[in-house]
Design a protein around this motif. Sequence first.
Motif, PDB file in Angstrom:
ATOM      1  N   GLU A  25       0.726  -1.239   0.043  1.00 48.79           N
ATOM      2  CA  GLU A  25       0.107  -0.125   0.044  1.00 48.79           C
ATOM      3  C   GLU A  25       0.902   1.381   0.123  1.00 48.79           C
ATOM      4  O   GLU A  25       0.233   2.260   0.054  1.00 48.79           O
ATOM      5  CB  GLU A  25      -1.009  -0.115   1.102  1.00 48.79           C
ATOM      6  CG  GLU A  25      -1.894  -1.196   1.502  1.00 48.79           C
ATOM      7  CD  GLU A  25      -2.859  -0.980   0.142  1.00 48.79           C
ATOM      8  OE1 GLU A  25      -3.179   0.103  -0.558  1.00 48.79           O
ATOM      9  OE2 GLU A  25      -3.743  -1.904  -0.300  1.00 48.79           O
ATOM     10  N   THR A  26       2.207   1.005  -0.065  1.00 51.75           N
ATOM     11  CA  THR A  26       2.888   2.467   0.315  1.00 51.75           C
ATOM     12  C   THR A  26       3.465   2.898  -1.259  1.00 51.75           C
ATOM     13  O   THR A  26       4.070   3.816  -1.217  1.00 51.75           O
ATOM     14  CB  THR A  26       4.407   1.832   0.957  1.00 51.75           C
ATOM     15  OG1 THR A  26       5.025   1.065   0.115  1.00 51.75           O
ATOM     16  CG2 THR A  26       3.809   1.462   2.349  1.00 51.75           C
ATOM     17  N   THR A  27       2.991   2.098  -2.283  1.00 52.99           N
ATOM     18  CA  THR A  27       3.508   2.696  -3.619  1.00 52.99           C
ATOM     19  C   THR A  27       2.883   3.752  -3.930  1.00 52.99           C
ATOM     20  O   THR A  27       1.727   4.249  -3.546  1.00 52.99           O
ATOM     21  CB  THR A  27       3.253   1.571  -4.732  1.00 52.99           C
ATOM     22  OG1 THR A  27       2.051   1.496  -4.717  1.00 52.99           O
ATOM     23  CG2 THR A  27       4.021   0.371  -4.493  1.00 52.99           C
ATOM     24  N   ARG A  30      -0.684   3.420  -5.304  1.00 53.00           N
ATOM     25  CA  ARG A  30      -1.752   2.860  -4.270  1.00 53.00           C
ATOM     26  C   ARG A  30      -1.997   4.288  -3.485  1.00 53.00           C
ATOM     27  O   ARG A  30      -3.036   4.526  -2.857  1.00 53.00           O
ATOM     28  CB  ARG A  30      -1.052   1.743  -3.447  1.00 53.00           C
ATOM     29  CG  ARG A  30      -1.192   0.610  -4.011  1.00 53.00           C
ATOM     30  CD  ARG A  30      -2.685  -0.173  -3.999  1.00 53.00           C
ATOM     31  NE  ARG A  30      -2.882  -1.357  -4.932  1.00 53.00           N
ATOM     32  CZ  ARG A  30      -3.789  -1.617  -5.285  1.00 53.00           C
ATOM     33  NH1 ARG A  30      -5.103  -0.995  -5.170  1.00 53.00           N
ATOM     34  NH2 ARG A  30      -3.697  -2.530  -6.319  1.00 53.00           N
ATOM     35  N   GLN A  31      -0.825   4.897  -2.857  1.00 58.16           N
ATOM     36  CA  GLN A  31      -1.160   6.232  -1.860  1.00 58.16           C
ATOM     37  C   GLN A  31      -1.975   7.206  -2.811  1.00 58.16           C
ATOM     38  O   GLN A  31      -2.826   7.871  -1.995  1.00 58.16           O
ATOM     39  CB  GLN A  31       0.340   7.034  -1.900  1.00 58.16           C
ATOM     40  CG  GLN A  31       1.205   5.950  -1.052  1.00 58.16           C
ATOM     41  CD  GLN A  31       0.766   6.102   0.641  1.00 58.16           C
ATOM     42  OE1 GLN A  31       1.046   7.284   1.000  1.00 58.16           O
ATOM     43  NE2 GLN A  31       0.584   5.146   1.076  1.00 58.16           N
ATOM     44  N   ASN A  32      -2.309   7.557  -3.832  1.00 51.88           N
ATOM     45  CA  ASN A  32      -2.664   8.366  -4.609  1.00 51.88           C
ATOM     46  C   ASN A  32      -3.986   7.955  -5.070  1.00 51.88           C
ATOM     47  O   ASN A  32      -4.950   8.432  -5.912  1.00 51.88           O
ATOM     48  CB  ASN A  32      -2.237   9.143  -5.612  1.00 51.88           C
ATOM     49  CG  ASN A  32      -1.057  10.081  -5.521  1.00 51.88           C
ATOM     50  OD1 ASN A  32      -1.326  10.887  -4.563  1.00 51.88           O
ATOM     51  ND2 ASN A  32       0.022   9.838  -5.521  1.00 51.88           N
ATOM     52  N   LEU A  33      -4.628   6.647  -4.839  1.00 56.69           N
ATOM     53  CA  LEU A  33      -5.544   6.028  -5.144  1.00 56.69           C
ATOM     54  C   LEU A  33      -6.917   6.292  -4.195  1.00 56.69           C
ATOM     55  O   LEU A  33      -6.793   5.908  -3.037  1.00 56.69           O
ATOM     56  CB  LEU A  33      -5.430   4.452  -5.330  1.00 56.69           C
ATOM     57  CG  LEU A  33      -6.722   3.555  -6.053  1.00 56.69           C
ATOM     58  CD1 LEU A  33      -6.956   4.155  -7.391  1.00 56.69           C
ATOM     59  CD2 LEU A  33      -5.913   2.013  -6.455  1.00 56.69           C
ATOM     60  N   ILE A  34      -7.843   6.696  -4.672  1.00 55.22           N
ATOM     61  CA  ILE A  34      -9.013   6.897  -3.783  1.00 55.22           C
ATOM     62  C   ILE A  34     -10.104   5.850  -3.805  1.00 55.22           C
ATOM     63  O   ILE A  34     -10.668   5.319  -2.877  1.00 55.22           O
ATOM     64  CB  ILE A  34      -9.888   8.235  -4.195  1.00 55.22           C
ATOM     65  CG1 ILE A  34      -8.722   9.440  -4.665  1.00 55.22           C
ATOM     66  CG2 ILE A  34     -10.989   8.842  -3.270  1.00 55.22           C
ATOM     67  CD1 ILE A  34      -8.017   9.946  -3.413  1.00 55.22           C
ATOM     68  N   LEU A  35     -10.314   5.308  -5.065  1.00 53.57           N
ATOM     69  CA  LEU A  35     -11.385   4.137  -5.059  1.00 53.57           C
ATOM     70  C   LEU A  35     -10.939   3.167  -6.205  1.00 53.57           C
ATOM     71  O   LEU A  35     -10.312   3.747  -7.305  1.00 53.57           O
ATOM     72  CB  LEU A  35     -12.665   4.552  -5.608  1.00 53.57           C
ATOM     73  CG  LEU A  35     -13.878   4.979  -4.697  1.00 53.57           C
ATOM     74  CD1 LEU A  35     -14.989   5.594  -5.366  1.00 53.57           C
ATOM     75  CD2 LEU A  35     -14.361   3.666  -3.689  1.00 53.57           C
ATOM     76  N   ARG A  45      -5.899  10.674  -7.526  1.00 54.78           N
ATOM     77  CA  ARG A  45      -5.421  11.780  -7.780  1.00 54.78           C
ATOM     78  C   ARG A  45      -4.186  12.109  -8.605  1.00 54.78           C
ATOM     79  O   ARG A  45      -3.239  11.237  -8.423  1.00 54.78           O
ATOM     80  CB  ARG A  45      -5.123  12.275  -6.216  1.00 54.78           C
ATOM     81  CG  ARG A  45      -5.049  13.558  -6.007  1.00 54.78           C
ATOM     82  CD  ARG A  45      -4.244  14.040  -4.626  1.00 54.78           C
ATOM     83  NE  ARG A  45      -4.947  13.206  -3.619  1.00 54.78           N
ATOM     84  CZ  ARG A  45      -4.400  12.400  -2.630  1.00 54.78           C
ATOM     85  NH1 ARG A  45      -3.383  12.237  -2.678  1.00 54.78           N
ATOM     86  NH2 ARG A  45      -5.187  11.990  -1.881  1.00 54.78           N
ATOM     87  N   PRO A  46      -4.171  12.770  -9.771  1.00 60.47           N
ATOM     88  CA  PRO A  46      -3.288  12.717 -10.699  1.00 60.47           C
ATOM     89  C   PRO A  46      -2.016  13.381 -10.327  1.00 60.47           C
ATOM     90  O   PRO A  46      -2.176  14.171  -9.472  1.00 60.47           O
ATOM     91  CB  PRO A  46      -3.899  13.488 -11.889  1.00 60.47           C
ATOM     92  CG  PRO A  46      -5.061  13.853 -11.628  1.00 60.47           C
ATOM     93  CD  PRO A  46      -5.365  13.417 -10.276  1.00 60.47           C
TER      94      PRO A  46
END
Length: 336
Positions: A25-27, A30-35, A45-46
């Motif tokens: 989950e630290t990539t 994954r960090q910028n993924l909301i759903l 989040r781009p």
Amino acid sequence: MKVSDIGECQLIDQLNKLLHQGTDETTPARQNLILDIGDDAAVFRPQGYQLVTVDSLIENVHFNRSMLNWADLGYKALAINLSDIAAMGGVPQYAIVNIDLPPDTLVSSVTDCYNAMRSLADKYQTAIIAGDTNQSSLINLAVTLLGSAENPDKLLTRNTALPGQKIAVTGYLGNAAAGLDMLLNQTKVPDESREIFCRSFYRPEPRINEARLLVKEGARCCIDISDGLAADLLHILRQSRVSARIELERLPVHPSLRLCYPLQAQHMALYGGEDYELLFTAPAKVIEQISAQSGIPVTIIGEIIPGKPDELKLVDKDGRALQPEKNGWEHFKKPK
Ligand SMILES: Nc1ncnc2c1ncn2[C@@H]1O[C@H](COP(=O)(O)OP(=O)(O)O)[C@@H](O)[C@H]1O
Ligand SMILES: Cc1ncc(C[n+]2csc(CCOP(=O)(O)OP(=O)(O)O)c2C)c(N)n1
Ligand SMILES: [Mg+2]
């Protein structure tokens, strides 16, 4: 068990579980993924400048049932898209997978396919975040891949080749064509060579790391070789409005290819396709620096020269000119 025994929803549930088991989950992806999988659309989040590409693997076009291995299919569908993001100098982030399946496909085949895709995605910190599943008479696997670039001035494009620059390629050329020939025509070759050719055809390594090296060292012009060296170099020549001279004896032909296909090796290297190596141009010094840091061969094969756009000169070891064939893969056209 077949996919028709469990249906679309249960299949997607299984794939979703598979994609989330032990996920890092630290990539950044994954960090910028909301759903991700589960709603009507994925949301993230781009970051920086967004790159987007799509390529498919279609039954009877890119493979036949007789040569089908589901893990290899999953791997290759993602690899060919990673190769396109590499050829732009980008960093891959998110994959969207469209899979069309005949109803009698085994569920275990689909999970084999996704496990292989997942391993490759993990290797390049790419998250599979959405997709579509359909029934179909023929198998089709289409991956849309999103990537990012921090600076649009550093993108690797097809229109930036300049006269005086050298032309180089990563890896070896023609091995994938040999793999395809072996698989289609049952051509017999020694086991060790078989392994090399099959790997090149089924499991091309996307040159993400090498492309980042190109960006770091200031190269600007690059394409990945999917349709064949000659056909893909022509894209660069047309878009950059330059000509090129290729020295045939410099083509990186693997010793196994020379040995097993002595008469066809050069032709396979020039026109075979599906090698998914990078073809790029840069000043000789820049290529030397890239070569010194790369873990794989980087070979200068010729140079960009002024002249009519799309004029490709092929020269043999005695300086004799060879007429290039209008050859290479083009959909809708009969292969020569
Ligand atoms: N049906 C299409 N509609 C819109 N754009 C397309 C279509 N097919 C291909 N392209 C675009 O045309 C360009 C060349 O496509 P292609 O030869 O498939 O490239 P590549 O070899 O990099 O996959 C790419 O920019 C691609 O996005
Ligand atoms: C059964 C079969 N016949 C022929 C080929 C050869 N072949 C099919 S597509 C292709 C070129 C690459 O595919 P394409 O869809 O053009 O990729 P893109 O240029 O869009 O990246 C080649 C060499 C094959 N892989 N399998
Ligand atoms: Mg394409």
